[in-house]
Design an enzyme around this catalytic site. Structure first.
Site, PDB file in Angstrom:
ATOM      1  CB  SER A 174      -0.926   0.023   1.104  1.00  0.00           C
ATOM      2  OG  SER A 174      -1.851  -1.119   1.347  1.00  0.00           O
ATOM      3  NE  ARG A 205       1.119   4.362   9.921  1.00  0.00           N
ATOM      4  CZ  ARG A 205       0.845   3.117   9.509  1.00  0.00           C
ATOM      5  NH1 ARG A 205      -0.175   2.436   9.280  1.00  0.00           N
ATOM      6  NH2 ARG A 205       1.936   2.501   9.261  1.00  0.00           N
ATOM      7  CG  HIS A 253      -2.152   3.236   4.793  1.00  0.00           C
ATOM      8  ND1 HIS A 253      -2.609   2.662   6.021  1.00  0.00           N
ATOM      9  CD2 HIS A 253      -2.012   2.109   3.877  1.00  0.00           C
ATOM     10  CE1 HIS A 253      -2.451   1.559   5.904  1.00  0.00           C
ATOM     11  NE2 HIS A 253      -2.262   0.950   4.819  1.00  0.00           N
TER      12      HIS A 253
END
Lengths: 214, 214
Positions: A15, A40, A43
């Site tokens: 990812s 993040r 993500h």
């Protein structure tokens, strides 16, 4: 079958590789130091807007890491954000995260004072005799209360992660915090959320514990 | 001061008015029946993409409401989603929501079977002798496990709220579920999240309890 099973650790790795590749395609170059936090957030949301809207006060990450390493208190404005923060990693640093939103006293005080539970929660956390990181993923009234106390010279938060989401007072409450000298990570604009708040905390915790994603 | 204090109930009302006005500006006309769910997903994310990507199997909302009214079980793939679901309202209908992700047995089985805790959680919930609503806001492997059991003729979920977020297997796992005759609400594409999963549950719960937002 369109899917092929991939183990969790491998999913995270792939990812972050996809995110890095797509940032490059979009000609977005992130600051190396900030990249783990921004990636993040992307993500967690699959939303590349965060590459443009997440802003950090000067030296914010170093300050936040210092606070965690010295066992600062953390208060969140939702149980959802609290639930998303990696508490095992947090405990390694002697930190504890709390959310006061479900507290009966908080509900009672909010009703009496005709305010929100989030605002009351922030006020109570401000009375803790301890450096405190305020993690706001939902309620602009939490930021507004922190700003009000700061402006009145009553209290200065050690750090604010200010990523409430929404349509009323959200943009403005974030702007007010950005005008202060309180160290912050803020997502400009309407977007954010408890998930983003938790993701930012976790990105910093993972950095501190040597789990590299970016 | 850029902000002006607004009471929580009023914030929600104004927010939904802003969402309705901006949908109109964008020439987006939502189905009346689906609007409360779609608008709450937008409210939770400040992301109008959900107006285009949230899809419902035929009669999905009626089916979901029936299940809740008859006290179906709910299982989530994150404690964050569980934490976001309005459990007081859920209890009115005799429903209980659970998340098995922090269960030690689940962790043990996942390790032994070289799979994810989310997949194991779904398998355990499938063994409950009760109609179950699967609320997936994070792990595509949860959807993949449900699809695998369905394809093998082992189990058919009563309902799937399938809104995992991410970059690996997420788009495909959602597509697989949409090819079945399992009733669903799915967010096509990469976006979603525990917050969106909880928001969808809450939108339906609020509809059922007569709290009108749209």
């Amino acid at each position: 079958m369109k899917t092929e099973f991939v183990l969790p650790g491998e999913i995270e790795k792939r990812s972050f590789e996809i995110i890095a590749a797509e940032l490059k395609e979009r000609n977005i170059k992130l600051d190396n130091k900030l990249a783990p936090v921004i990636c993040r957030a992307i993500h967690t949301t699959a939303d590349f807007d965060y590459a443009h809207t997440l802003v950090f006060s000067e030296g914010a990450l170093d300050k936040l890491k210092e606070l965690i390493k010295s066992g600062a208190a953390i208060v969140t404005d939702t149980n959802m954000a609290l639930s998303g923060i990696n508490k095992k990693t947090l405990a390694v640093f002697g930190c504890e995260a709390k959310c006061l939103m479900a507290d009966e006293t908080v509900a009672k005080l909010a009703k009496e004072q005709k305010t929100t539970r989030a605002a009351v929660s922030m006020e109570i956390a401000a009375s803790w005799n301890k450096p405190t990181i305020f993690v706001v993923g939902n309620a602009p009234t939490a930021l507004m209360k922190l700003y009000e106390m700061y402006q009145a010279g009553l209290y200065k938060p050690a750090f604010i992660i200010g990523v409430p989401v929404g349509f009323v007072n959200v943009v403005e409450a974030k702007e007010e915090i950005m005008e202060t000298d309180i160290p912050y990570i803020i997502n400009k604009g309407r977007k954010g959320g408890s998930n983003v708040a938790a993701a930012i905390c976790n990105a910093v915790l993972y950095e501190l514990s040597g789990r590299k994603c970016v």
